[in-house]
Design a protein around this motif. Structure first.
Motif, PDB file in Angstrom:
ATOM      1  N   LEU A   1       0.827  -1.212   0.000  1.00 28.01           N
ATOM      2  CA  LEU A   1       0.000   0.000   0.000  1.00 28.01           C
ATOM      3  C   LEU A   1       0.858   1.258   0.000  1.00 28.01           C
ATOM      4  O   LEU A   1       0.482   2.278  -0.592  1.00 28.01           O
ATOM      5  CB  LEU A   1      -0.947  -0.014   1.199  1.00 28.01           C
ATOM      6  N   GLU A   2       1.997   1.193   0.655  1.00 26.83           N
ATOM      7  CA  GLU A   2       2.923   2.334   0.634  1.00 26.83           C
ATOM      8  C   GLU A   2       3.464   2.559  -0.777  1.00 26.83           C
ATOM      9  O   GLU A   2       3.591   3.703  -1.239  1.00 26.83           O
ATOM     10  CB  GLU A   2       4.063   2.090   1.615  1.00 26.83           C
TER      11      GLU A   2
ATOM     12  N   TYR B   1      -8.091   6.438  -1.195  1.00 21.39           N
ATOM     13  CA  TYR B   1      -8.452   5.841   0.082  1.00 21.39           C
ATOM     14  C   TYR B   1      -7.315   5.929   1.088  1.00 21.39           C
ATOM     15  O   TYR B   1      -6.136   6.007   0.729  1.00 21.39           O
ATOM     16  CB  TYR B   1      -8.837   4.367  -0.098  1.00 21.39           C
ATOM     17  N   THR B   2      -7.679   5.859   2.351  1.00 22.02           N
ATOM     18  CA  THR B   2      -6.698   5.733   3.419  1.00 22.02           C
ATOM     19  C   THR B   2      -6.246   4.267   3.504  1.00 22.02           C
ATOM     20  O   THR B   2      -6.876   3.371   2.904  1.00 22.02           O
ATOM     21  CB  THR B   2      -7.299   6.143   4.766  1.00 22.02           C
TER      22      THR B   2
ATOM     23  N   TRP C   1      -8.421   1.024   2.295  1.00 23.22           N
ATOM     24  CA  TRP C   1      -7.871   0.020   1.380  1.00 23.22           C
ATOM     25  C   TRP C   1      -7.932  -1.365   2.033  1.00 23.22           C
ATOM     26  O   TRP C   1      -8.321  -2.353   1.400  1.00 23.22           O
ATOM     27  CB  TRP C   1      -6.429   0.349   1.019  1.00 23.22           C
ATOM     28  N   THR C   2      -7.530  -1.428   3.285  1.00 20.77           N
ATOM     29  CA  THR C   2      -7.479  -2.704   3.998  1.00 20.77           C
ATOM     30  C   THR C   2      -8.863  -3.330   4.094  1.00 20.77           C
ATOM     31  O   THR C   2      -9.030  -4.539   3.875  1.00 20.77           O
ATOM     32  CB  THR C   2      -6.882  -2.499   5.403  1.00 20.77           C
ATOM     33  N   THR C   3      -9.868  -2.530   4.397  1.00 25.79           N
ATOM     34  CA  THR C   3     -11.239  -3.032   4.505  1.00 25.79           C
ATOM     35  C   THR C   3     -11.720  -3.580   3.163  1.00 25.79           C
ATOM     36  O   THR C   3     -12.319  -4.669   3.093  1.00 25.79           O
ATOM     37  CB  THR C   3     -12.179  -1.921   4.983  1.00 25.79           C
ATOM     38  N   ILE C   4     -11.463  -2.842   2.099  1.00 28.84           N
ATOM     39  CA  ILE C   4     -11.887  -3.286   0.762  1.00 28.84           C
ATOM     40  C   ILE C   4     -11.198  -4.603   0.398  1.00 28.84           C
ATOM     41  O   ILE C   4     -11.832  -5.555  -0.084  1.00 28.84           O
ATOM     42  CB  ILE C   4     -11.570  -2.205  -0.290  1.00 28.84           C
ATOM     43  N   ILE C   5      -9.883  -4.661   0.621  1.00 28.63           N
ATOM     44  CA  ILE C   5      -9.126  -5.874   0.287  1.00 28.63           C
ATOM     45  C   ILE C   5      -9.617  -7.059   1.110  1.00 28.63           C
ATOM     46  O   ILE C   5      -9.808  -8.167   0.582  1.00 28.63           O
ATOM     47  CB  ILE C   5      -7.615  -5.617   0.489  1.00 28.63           C
ATOM     48  N   ASP C   6      -9.843  -6.846   2.401  1.00 25.95           N
ATOM     49  CA  ASP C   6     -10.364  -7.914   3.261  1.00 25.95           C
ATOM     50  C   ASP C   6     -11.706  -8.426   2.753  1.00 25.95           C
ATOM     51  O   ASP C   6     -11.972  -9.634   2.734  1.00 25.95           O
ATOM     52  CB  ASP C   6     -10.529  -7.415   4.693  1.00 25.95           C
ATOM     53  N   ASN C   7     -12.570  -7.508   2.333  1.00 28.07           N
ATOM     54  CA  ASN C   7     -13.891  -7.900   1.839  1.00 28.07           C
ATOM     55  C   ASN C   7     -13.784  -8.709   0.546  1.00 28.07           C
ATOM     56  O   ASN C   7     -14.521  -9.683   0.354  1.00 28.07           O
ATOM     57  CB  ASN C   7     -14.759  -6.667   1.612  1.00 28.07           C
TER      58      ASN C   7
END
Length: 288
Positions: free
Chosen positions: A49-50, A65-66, A70-76
């Motif tokens: 992500l960095e 996105y923050t 990003w993390t939430t979207i990827i997890d989903n």
């Protein structure tokens, strides 16, 4: 059925559509990341992500996105797809504008896609016997440090390798090895590992950074220095690395054996250390 995220919605792959005026479609104006997932856990998520954020900055495009978003979207996306081992592909294009113009508006809303595919299985024989590679002139642009979606040169180079019965093309610019068409390159000479420095002519791979960390832990000598093409003939070992290939030994280069023509002992050490590193730091919670 593959479920992906596209511009705020989760939908089946077959129903995902974009506008023909999207600048990613028209100009290849965008950037991307590929993140490996092992047992439903991202590996090295934060570094990916960095790097995505840095690529966006370099093309003058606001990150939509923050890290948390990003993390939430990827997890989903991971959760909505069947495979335990996946490849997450994140793409951000500059978005849709009213006309096809080379110049762009700073206010244009980016288009975002996050897609899952099965993580490719590395054939056992590639670890046991190594892979074949060829050398080709590096015909890519001057900003290879940006992970841009405009990959035509990489595709053509990769296809030439495939047509020659090779797995990868090692690229030569001004007489020196830069990287592979889709990988970073390492050359072992006199037990010293050489790899090109992180500059505008290579993409600083996430797997590359893990391997450099392993080398530091082992106190193994490393030189961030591009190797002359002629020196490839004297190499003890040659490796390539990427997020999906992990670390592979090149045992045949331009139809000539590399070293003894089989995976070398230094590669084996680093391969084993990489697998151990995956098990220690591969979880999403550790990667954040």
């Amino acid at each position: 059925m593959t479920i992906l995220y596209l511009n705020g919605q989760y939908c089946p792959l077959e129903k995902a559509t974009i506008s023909v005026l999207d600048r990613g479609f028209l100009f290849g104006d965008g950037v991307y990341e590929v993140i490996p997932v092992y047992q439903r856990q991202c590996y090295q998520l934060l570094p990916h992500l960095e790097r995505l954020a840095n690529s966006l900055k370099e093309i003058d495009c606001k990150n939509p996105y923050t890290v948390t978003q990003w993390t939430t979207i990827i997890d989903n996306v991971i959760a909505q797809n069947e495979q335990d081992n996946q490849t997450i592909y994140c793409q951000v294009s500059r978005g849709i504008e009213a006309n096809r113009l080379h110049t762009y508006q700073s206010t244009t809303k980016a288009s975002v896609m996050v897609m899952s595919q099965p993580l490719p299985t590395i054939p056992v024989q590639q670890h046991q016997q190594g892979i074949k590679a060829i050398t080709l002139t590096d015909t890519r642009w001057q900003r290879c440090d940006i992970k841009a979606i405009s990959l035509l040169a990489n595709c053509l180079l990769k296809q030439k390798a495939y047509n020659a019965g090779a797995t990868e093309a090692l690229l030569i610019r001004d007489g020196k090895v830069t990287e592979g068409a889709a990988s970073n390159v390492y050359v072992v000479l006199n037990d010293v590992i050489y790899t090109a420095p992180a500059n505008q002519f290579i993409l600083a791979g996430i797997t590359r950074q893990v391997l450099l960390t392993i080398a530091a832990q082992k106190k193994w000598p490393v030189k961030l220095q591009a190797i002359e093409k002629a020196q490839l003939l004297q190499a003890q070992e040659i490796w390539i690395s990427s997020s999906t290939k992990e670390i592979l030994p090149v045992t045949v280069l331009d139809n000539k054996p590399v070293g003894e023509g089989k995976p070398g002992p230094i590669w084996r050490q680093f391969y084993q250390a990489y697998q151990q590193q995956k098990s220690i730091t591969g979880s999403v919670k550790d990667g954040r």
